[in-house]
Design an enzyme around this catalytic site. Sequence first.
Site, PDB file in Angstrom:
ATOM      1  N   LYS A 136     -12.141   9.976   8.439  1.00  0.00           N
ATOM      2  CA  LYS A 136     -12.748   9.760   7.128  1.00  0.00           C
ATOM      3  C   LYS A 136     -13.856   8.700   7.175  1.00  0.00           C
ATOM      4  CE  LYS A 136      -8.688  11.067   4.413  1.00  0.00           C
ATOM      5  NZ  LYS A 136      -7.694  11.108   5.483  1.00  0.00           N
ATOM      6  N   ASN A 176      -5.079   4.835  -4.719  1.00  0.00           N
ATOM      7  CA  ASN A 176      -5.609   5.649  -3.629  1.00  0.00           C
ATOM      8  C   ASN A 176      -5.629   7.098  -4.106  1.00  0.00           C
ATOM      9  OD1 ASN A 176      -5.415   3.258  -2.221  1.00  0.00           O
ATOM     10  ND2 ASN A 176      -3.719   3.895  -0.928  1.00  0.00           N
ATOM     11  N   ASN A 190       0.840  -1.195   0.000  1.00  0.00           N
ATOM     12  CA  ASN A 190       0.000   0.000   0.000  1.00  0.00           C
ATOM     13  C   ASN A 190       0.877   1.247   0.000  1.00  0.00           C
ATOM     14  OD1 ASN A 190      -2.707   1.458   0.593  1.00  0.00           O
ATOM     15  ND2 ASN A 190      -1.322   2.248   2.148  1.00  0.00           N
ATOM     16  N   GLU A 191       0.709   2.079  -1.016  1.00  0.00           N
ATOM     17  CA  GLU A 191       1.402   3.373  -1.102  1.00  0.00           C
ATOM     18  C   GLU A 191       2.904   3.251  -0.863  1.00  0.00           C
ATOM     19  OE1 GLU A 191      -0.495   6.391   1.244  1.00  0.00           O
ATOM     20  OE2 GLU A 191      -2.343   6.310   0.074  1.00  0.00           O
ATOM     21  N   TRP A 195     -12.504   5.005   1.872  1.00  0.00           N
ATOM     22  CA  TRP A 195     -11.624   5.120   3.023  1.00  0.00           C
ATOM     23  C   TRP A 195     -12.267   6.091   3.991  1.00  0.00           C
ATOM     24  CZ3 TRP A 195      -7.864   1.996   4.294  1.00  0.00           C
ATOM     25  CH2 TRP A 195      -7.035   2.344   5.366  1.00  0.00           C
ATOM     26  N   TYR A 232      -7.332  15.880  -0.438  1.00  0.00           N
ATOM     27  CA  TYR A 232      -5.911  16.223  -0.402  1.00  0.00           C
ATOM     28  C   TYR A 232      -5.526  16.845  -1.740  1.00  0.00           C
ATOM     29  CZ  TYR A 232      -5.543  13.257   3.749  1.00  0.00           C
ATOM     30  OH  TYR A 232      -5.699  12.691   4.991  1.00  0.00           O
TER      31      TYR A 232
END
Length: 755
Positions: A527, A427, A372-373, A506, A433
Site C-alpha cells: 500500500k 482505519n 490499533n484495531e 497507509w 477491502y
Amino acid sequence: MRQIINLNDAWLFKKDCSDISARDGVTVNLPHTWNAEDGYDGGNDYFRGSCLYVKTLTKADFPKSDRYYLEFRGANSSADVYLDGEKLAHHDGGYSTWRVDITEKLGDSSELAVIVDNSANETVYPQMADFTFYGGLYRSVNLIAVSESHFDLEYYGGQGLTITPTVEGENAKVDVQVYVKGLKDGQKLVYTIYDKEENELDRIETTESSASFEIKNVHLWNGRKDPYLYCCEVEIVENGETLDNVCSRFGCRSFKIDPDNGFILNGEEYPLRGVSRHQDRAGFGNALLPEHHEEDIELIMEVGATTIRLAHYQHDQYFYDLCDEKGLVIWAEIPYISKHMPTGRENTISQMKELITQNYNHPCIVVWGLSNEISIGGSDDDLLENHRILNDLVHEMDKTRLTTIAAVSMCKMDDPYLQIPDVVSYNHYFGWYGGETSMNGPWFDKFHETHPTIPIGCSEYGCEALNWHTSDPKQGDYTEEYQAYYHEELIKQLFTRKYIWATHVWNMFDFGADARAEGGENGQNHKGLVTMDRKYKKDAFYAYKAWLSDEKFVHLCGKRYIDRVEDVTKVTVYSNMPEVELFVNGESIGKKTAEDHFFYFDVKNEGESVIKAVAGEYSDEGVIRKVSEMNMDYVLVEKGAVLNWFDVKAPEGRFSLNDKLGDIMAVTRGKLWFMKLGLKLKKKMNANKKSKDKDEKKSGGFDVDLSSGGGLMEMMGSFTVLRLTSMMGMMNVSFTKEELLKLNRQLNRIRKPKK
C-alpha cells in the site's frame, strides 16, 4: 564526565540458540536482524525464536569511571543479558531503549551474552498484526560511563530530564525536572537554556531537582513553517568540575484539536494531512542506519506531509529528532494491536511508560496512541479496563498531550471503546477491502453528526499497487492505475472536510508482512506510496504532492504503462500549477485547468507516441504504444498462486470465482453457497489454530474471526471470491487447486440475475 562508547562492532551471533556457552556462530555488526531476508519473502515462515549475541568487554578499553551501564536501543522482542555467565536483566518489548547497570559485575575482561527472542507468546505485544516482527539487536548497543553522581539512567530508559514548555501570550514558561542518583553535599545542578544558535539565554544554579524559566518573546515551534528549537542542558557540578550532564532540545508551541475545525497549532488552523510509516526496508529489515532515516524523512517532506503516524511501535530516537527539526506533527503509539491478550496488560503499561518517558521532550509529538484495531474481535470488559488504565496513565505522566486510538472499520460508532480517549481515528479501506471509495466521506459525516463533540480522524486508508497496469482499473486489481484513482477520490473526500483532525495514508512505504500472499509479490504490504527499497515513487505519491507541497512540479502518470490496446487512451497528469498543456509527438492537444490538481486528457493511440506534460517551466514525459493484444507483463500473475483470474472458467450469465461476494450473495442460491463456504473456512481456521498452538515457532498470521459480526462481511462484499481465498493466506488458510476449481464449478451453476 559522561562518556558513551558504541559497542556495535564484532558480535558473535548464533541463530536458534539459547545456550550462552555456544561459540560456533558468525561475526556480525549491529544493527542486526536475523529476518533481513526471510522477513518479507512470503510464506509466513520467517524465523521466530531465540538467538545468541556474544561480545567480550575489556575494561581497559573504557574510560575510568564510577559506574558502567549497558544501553540497548532496540532488542526485539524480549532479551536476557548475561555477564560472565550470570543473568543480570530481562526486558520485554522490542522497540524501546533500556539499560543495565553492570558496574559491580564488570571484570578486566568480561563476556557479555545477550539472548534475544521474538517467539510467539501471550504476554509481549505485538503477537498478531499485519507486519513482520523482525528479531535481533536491530538498533545500537552502547556502554555509558558515568560518575557516582549522575542523572538516572534506569527509569524506563529515559534521559533523566523532562522539559515542559507552556506558551503564555508572547512569552513561554519552561519547567525543567531532573532525576538524579547519588547527588552529594557540595554538588549543585546548573540549568542552562540556549536558543537555536546556541546563545545562552538564562542559567540557574541550585541544589533543587527542578527549575523554571521564562523565555520572553518566545520563538514558537510552528510545524513545517518554522520548526524552531531551543535547548536545555543540566549539569551536575562539584568545585567547578562537571560530573555529568544531559541536554535535550525542545520546542514551545500550543495546540488543540477541535471537533469542528480540526488541528489548531499556535492558535491557527493547521490541517494534519500526512502518512503512516513502518520502519523497515528491503535488504535491511528493521536494522536501519542513520542515512535510511534521513532518506525516509526527505521523501515524506517531498510529498508535502504535515504529519506522520509512527506505526505501530516506538521508532528510533533519531527519527523523532528529525521530525522535531522538520516540523512534522507526530502520532506516537505502542504496539497494542489486533488481538487483546488478557495476560499482556503489564506489557502495555510498561511499553507506554517507556514511550512517554523516552519521548516526552519532543515537540513534534501531540498524541499518544493507546491501541490499533484492538477491537477487531469486539470490546470485552477486560479490553475496556486495559484502555482506561492506559488512558489514565498517559494523563498522569503527560498533562500536555492528548490520547487517541485507531479503531477498525467494524467498530460501531456507539462502542464504549470510543468514549475512552480524548480524540478518535478510524482505519477505513472502503474501496479496497470492500465497499466503494464513495463511502468514505459520508461515513465521516455520519460520525461527526452522531458525535459532534468527539474529534474524528482517519488513521489508515490506502490500497495496494505493484508494477501492474490497466486502462480499466478496478478494486482489487493491484494496478498502479487503481491506486492512483483511489487516492484521487480519497484526497477529494478527506481533505475537503476540515473537521477531520488528521489523515494518515497507509502507508508511505511498502513494508514487510511475511504472511501476505497478494499482488504477485508475496511477503509485503504494497500500500506504500513508495516501494520498500525507496527506489520508485508510485503515481499516487504525486497526487499528494500536488495537494500538499509548495514545490512546483508536473508529473505524467502511467510512465511504466507503455503498451495499450485502446484506440483512445486516458492520460492523467498531476501538478500544483494552475494549468497543464499536453503535447503528443510535439503537437499540443490542448490546455486544461483543474482545481483538484488532477488533469485528464484523451489521447489518440496510434503507433508510438511521445507524451509530454508542461506546466509553466516544468515538464515530464513518457511514451505510449498501440498494440493489438494486452501485454501480459502488465497483468497480475500471483506468485505461487494456486489459480489466477484468467484461468477461471466464467460462462456468460453465470457466477465464477471472479465475481464479487456481494453480487453472489444478492441471489438466494448464492447466499446458500456462501454459507457452505463459510463453514469450510471456519473448519480450516479451527484446524490451523490447533496446529499453530503446537508449533511455537510458527510466525502466526493475521487471525480474524469471520463470525465476529456483520461489519466484516459487509466490507468483504466487494471482494471477488478468488481474492478472498488468496487473502486467507494471511490467516494461515490455504486452498488447493482442486478445491478452487470445485468452488468455481459450483458457482458456474448459479445464474446471475438478468439486468
